[in-house]
Write a protein that holds these residues in place. Structure first.
Motif, PDB file in Angstrom:
ATOM      1  N   HIS A 181      20.157 -14.624 -25.520  1.00 31.21           N
ATOM      2  CA  HIS A 181      19.119 -15.521 -26.104  1.00 31.21           C
ATOM      3  C   HIS A 181      19.151 -16.908 -25.573  1.00 31.21           C
ATOM      4  O   HIS A 181      18.852 -17.396 -25.141  1.00 31.21           O
ATOM      5  CB  HIS A 181      18.259 -15.021 -26.671  1.00 31.21           C
ATOM      6  CG  HIS A 181      16.913 -15.791 -26.806  1.00 31.21           C
ATOM      7  ND1 HIS A 181      15.500 -15.677 -25.837  1.00 31.21           N
ATOM      8  CD2 HIS A 181      16.129 -16.493 -27.698  1.00 31.21           C
ATOM      9  CE1 HIS A 181      15.031 -16.222 -26.265  1.00 31.21           C
ATOM     10  NE2 HIS A 181      15.219 -16.687 -27.038  1.00 31.21           N
ATOM     11  N   TYR A 182      19.808 -16.752 -26.544  1.00 27.94           N
ATOM     12  CA  TYR A 182      21.124 -18.373 -26.866  1.00 27.94           C
ATOM     13  C   TYR A 182      21.504 -19.113 -25.819  1.00 27.94           C
ATOM     14  O   TYR A 182      21.387 -19.764 -24.873  1.00 27.94           O
ATOM     15  CB  TYR A 182      22.186 -18.431 -27.921  1.00 27.94           C
ATOM     16  CG  TYR A 182      22.816 -19.874 -28.358  1.00 27.94           C
ATOM     17  CD1 TYR A 182      21.947 -20.707 -28.873  1.00 27.94           C
ATOM     18  CD2 TYR A 182      24.246 -20.142 -27.718  1.00 27.94           C
ATOM     19  CE1 TYR A 182      22.641 -21.661 -28.818  1.00 27.94           C
ATOM     20  CE2 TYR A 182      24.538 -21.380 -28.352  1.00 27.94           C
ATOM     21  CZ  TYR A 182      24.350 -22.528 -28.741  1.00 27.94           C
ATOM     22  OH  TYR A 182      23.838 -23.208 -28.197  1.00 27.94           O
ATOM     23  N   ARG A 183      22.069 -17.866 -25.047  1.00 23.31           N
ATOM     24  CA  ARG A 183      22.938 -18.997 -23.430  1.00 23.31           C
ATOM     25  C   ARG A 183      22.029 -19.181 -22.957  1.00 23.31           C
ATOM     26  O   ARG A 183      21.710 -19.996 -22.026  1.00 23.31           O
ATOM     27  CB  ARG A 183      24.308 -17.542 -22.953  1.00 23.31           C
ATOM     28  CG  ARG A 183      25.295 -17.278 -23.719  1.00 23.31           C
ATOM     29  CD  ARG A 183      25.877 -16.655 -23.414  1.00 23.31           C
ATOM     30  NE  ARG A 183      26.115 -17.252 -22.169  1.00 23.31           N
ATOM     31  CZ  ARG A 183      27.609 -16.453 -20.966  1.00 23.31           C
ATOM     32  NH1 ARG A 183      27.489 -15.286 -21.641  1.00 23.31           N
ATOM     33  NH2 ARG A 183      27.848 -16.949 -20.145  1.00 23.31           N
ATOM     34  N   LEU A 184      20.527 -18.287 -22.384  1.00 18.97           N
ATOM     35  CA  LEU A 184      19.872 -18.676 -21.173  1.00 18.97           C
ATOM     36  C   LEU A 184      18.714 -20.059 -21.779  1.00 18.97           C
ATOM     37  O   LEU A 184      18.492 -20.761 -21.342  1.00 18.97           O
ATOM     38  CB  LEU A 184      18.707 -17.148 -21.695  1.00 18.97           C
ATOM     39  CG  LEU A 184      19.005 -16.009 -21.016  1.00 18.97           C
ATOM     40  CD1 LEU A 184      17.816 -14.875 -20.977  1.00 18.97           C
ATOM     41  CD2 LEU A 184      19.431 -16.365 -19.341  1.00 18.97           C
ATOM     42  N   LEU A 185      18.121 -19.791 -23.220  1.00 19.27           N
ATOM     43  CA  LEU A 185      18.195 -21.047 -23.651  1.00 19.27           C
ATOM     44  C   LEU A 185      18.991 -22.332 -23.295  1.00 19.27           C
ATOM     45  O   LEU A 185      18.542 -24.203 -22.977  1.00 19.27           O
ATOM     46  CB  LEU A 185      17.770 -21.192 -24.834  1.00 19.27           C
ATOM     47  CG  LEU A 185      16.974 -19.579 -25.685  1.00 19.27           C
ATOM     48  CD1 LEU A 185      16.307 -20.382 -27.234  1.00 19.27           C
ATOM     49  CD2 LEU A 185      15.294 -20.394 -24.681  1.00 19.27           C
ATOM     50  N   ASN A 186      20.084 -21.955 -23.341  1.00 20.39           N
ATOM     51  CA  ASN A 186      20.966 -23.322 -23.226  1.00 20.39           C
ATOM     52  C   ASN A 186      20.862 -23.668 -21.618  1.00 20.39           C
ATOM     53  O   ASN A 186      20.159 -25.073 -21.122  1.00 20.39           O
ATOM     54  CB  ASN A 186      22.597 -23.216 -23.600  1.00 20.39           C
ATOM     55  CG  ASN A 186      22.720 -23.671 -24.371  1.00 20.39           C
ATOM     56  OD1 ASN A 186      22.294 -24.829 -24.909  1.00 20.39           O
ATOM     57  ND2 ASN A 186      24.761 -23.763 -25.113  1.00 20.39           N
ATOM     58  N   ALA A 187      21.599 -22.570 -20.928  1.00 16.74           N
ATOM     59  CA  ALA A 187      20.706 -22.678 -19.562  1.00 16.74           C
ATOM     60  C   ALA A 187      19.387 -23.732 -19.146  1.00 16.74           C
ATOM     61  O   ALA A 187      19.620 -24.310 -17.927  1.00 16.74           O
ATOM     62  CB  ALA A 187      21.738 -21.385 -18.661  1.00 16.74           C
ATOM     63  N   GLU A 188      19.142 -22.868 -19.770  1.00 17.84           N
ATOM     64  CA  GLU A 188      17.845 -23.629 -19.394  1.00 17.84           C
ATOM     65  C   GLU A 188      17.325 -25.047 -19.969  1.00 17.84           C
ATOM     66  O   GLU A 188      16.772 -25.809 -19.142  1.00 17.84           O
ATOM     67  CB  GLU A 188      16.728 -22.734 -20.354  1.00 17.84           C
ATOM     68  CG  GLU A 188      15.320 -23.742 -19.749  1.00 17.84           C
ATOM     69  CD  GLU A 188      13.768 -22.457 -20.513  1.00 17.84           C
ATOM     70  OE1 GLU A 188      12.938 -22.919 -19.889  1.00 17.84           O
ATOM     71  OE2 GLU A 188      14.286 -21.509 -21.162  1.00 17.84           O
ATOM     72  N   LEU A 189      17.938 -25.478 -21.029  1.00 14.66           N
ATOM     73  CA  LEU A 189      18.362 -26.620 -21.612  1.00 14.66           C
ATOM     74  C   LEU A 189      19.044 -27.563 -20.083  1.00 14.66           C
ATOM     75  O   LEU A 189      18.308 -28.578 -19.978  1.00 14.66           O
ATOM     76  CB  LEU A 189      18.750 -26.714 -23.048  1.00 14.66           C
ATOM     77  CG  LEU A 189      19.189 -28.396 -23.575  1.00 14.66           C
ATOM     78  CD1 LEU A 189      17.184 -28.955 -23.837  1.00 14.66           C
ATOM     79  CD2 LEU A 189      19.622 -27.795 -24.997  1.00 14.66           C
ATOM     80  N   ARG A 190      20.033 -27.194 -19.856  1.00 11.74           N
ATOM     81  CA  ARG A 190      20.746 -27.626 -19.442  1.00 11.74           C
ATOM     82  C   ARG A 190      20.130 -27.890 -17.877  1.00 11.74           C
ATOM     83  O   ARG A 190      20.145 -29.400 -16.880  1.00 11.74           O
ATOM     84  CB  ARG A 190      22.333 -27.785 -18.514  1.00 11.74           C
ATOM     85  CG  ARG A 190      22.907 -27.329 -20.165  1.00 11.74           C
ATOM     86  CD  ARG A 190      24.633 -26.941 -19.542  1.00 11.74           C
ATOM     87  NE  ARG A 190      25.240 -25.752 -19.090  1.00 11.74           N
ATOM     88  CZ  ARG A 190      25.185 -24.195 -20.020  1.00 11.74           C
ATOM     89  NH1 ARG A 190      25.277 -24.786 -21.160  1.00 11.74           N
ATOM     90  NH2 ARG A 190      25.063 -23.168 -20.534  1.00 11.74           N
ATOM     91  N   ALA A 191      19.783 -27.170 -16.916  1.00 13.92           N
ATOM     92  CA  ALA A 191      19.129 -27.297 -15.663  1.00 13.92           C
ATOM     93  C   ALA A 191      17.544 -28.142 -16.058  1.00 13.92           C
ATOM     94  O   ALA A 191      17.489 -29.204 -15.199  1.00 13.92           O
ATOM     95  CB  ALA A 191      18.299 -25.528 -15.616  1.00 13.92           C
ATOM     96  N   ARG A 192      16.785 -28.212 -16.693  1.00 17.93           N
ATOM     97  CA  ARG A 192      16.234 -29.475 -17.110  1.00 17.93           C
ATOM     98  C   ARG A 192      15.923 -30.702 -17.494  1.00 17.93           C
ATOM     99  O   ARG A 192      15.977 -31.770 -16.590  1.00 17.93           O
ATOM    100  CB  ARG A 192      15.035 -29.103 -18.446  1.00 17.93           C
ATOM    101  CG  ARG A 192      13.666 -29.763 -18.704  1.00 17.93           C
ATOM    102  CD  ARG A 192      13.333 -29.854 -20.106  1.00 17.93           C
ATOM    103  NE  ARG A 192      12.708 -28.065 -20.002  1.00 17.93           N
ATOM    104  CZ  ARG A 192      11.772 -27.487 -20.815  1.00 17.93           C
ATOM    105  NH1 ARG A 192      11.680 -27.725 -22.574  1.00 17.93           N
ATOM    106  NH2 ARG A 192      11.642 -26.143 -20.559  1.00 17.93           N
TER     107      ARG A 192
END
Length: 217
Positions: A181-192
């Motif tokens: 979940h942390y990696r998904l959130l990190n990826a979403e943050l980087r994409a944003r």
């Protein structure tokens, strides 16, 4: 995680039930020892009365005698779920009743003033024989309970180990899901952030283009 929690709940419930079974077996063993103790106390009270002829000794004997039946009845109740022990209880009650009846007969002869040493000696031998029968049954019952105790302790230990494994697996799974979940959130943050940067770059280019048009004019 839900399945792991349900499995852990079931295993903990089974472990607690296994622990209760162990406690129950130990209680039966304690009661078996009590049977031997209360009958021995009655025999000692009888011997003291025969030696002293003190009326209080007869009362002490009756008190000791009254403590035997509740203990034997309690043993029968505790082993009500075990057909093998119920058969042994029948044999035990027969031996105990025979021994108590002989002791009562001996005390009653003494109270009546009958000083027949031969008869008392005969009764004493019969009491010893009855004690041997009773002790044999008690040993057999205790051996059965010891077998059950070892089996139940082993089962409780296995359930405990399996419960620990389930809980550790659930904890590890929770950590894995947290990391994922942390990696998904990190990826979403980087994409944003990338999208915001691209939008900012696009806006900057548009501003530069507008300035160039304005200068030409």
């Amino acid at each position: 995680l839900l399945i792991s929690g349900l499995i852990a709940y079931v295993m903990i419930a089974r472990f607690l039930a296994a622990q209760e079974a162990v406690t129950h077996t130990r209680e039966v063993q304690t009661t078996l020892a009590q049977v031997r103790t209360v009958t021995s106390n009655a025999a000692l009270a009888r011997n003291r009365y025969l030696e002293s002829a003190d009326p209080r000794g007869a009362q002490d004997f009756q008190v000791a005698l009254g403590r035997v039946r509740p203990v034997v009845d309690n043993l029968r109740q505790l082993t009500a779920d075990n057909p093998v022990q119920q058969v042994n209880c029948n044999r035990l009650e027969k031996a105990v009743n025979e021994r108590l009846a002989l002791m009562m007969q001996s005390v009653q002869l003494k109270q009546a003033g009958e000083l027949d040493v031969t008869k008392q000696a005969t009764i004493s031998r019969q009491i010893v024989a009855a004690f041997g029968d009773m002790d044999s049954v008690l040993e057999k019952m205790n051996a059965e309970e010891q077998r059950l105790l070892e089996m139940r302790i082993d089962r409780a230990a296995k359930l405990f180990r399996f419960t620990v494994i389930v809980l550790c697996a659930a904890f590890a799974l929770a950590l894995i899901l947290l990391m994922f979940h942390y990696r998904l959130l990190n990826a979403e943050l980087r994409a944003r952030q990338a999208a915001e940067h691209a939008a900012a770059e696009k806006g900057h280019l548009l501003d530069m283009a507008n300035d160039a048009v304005f200068v030409r004019r």
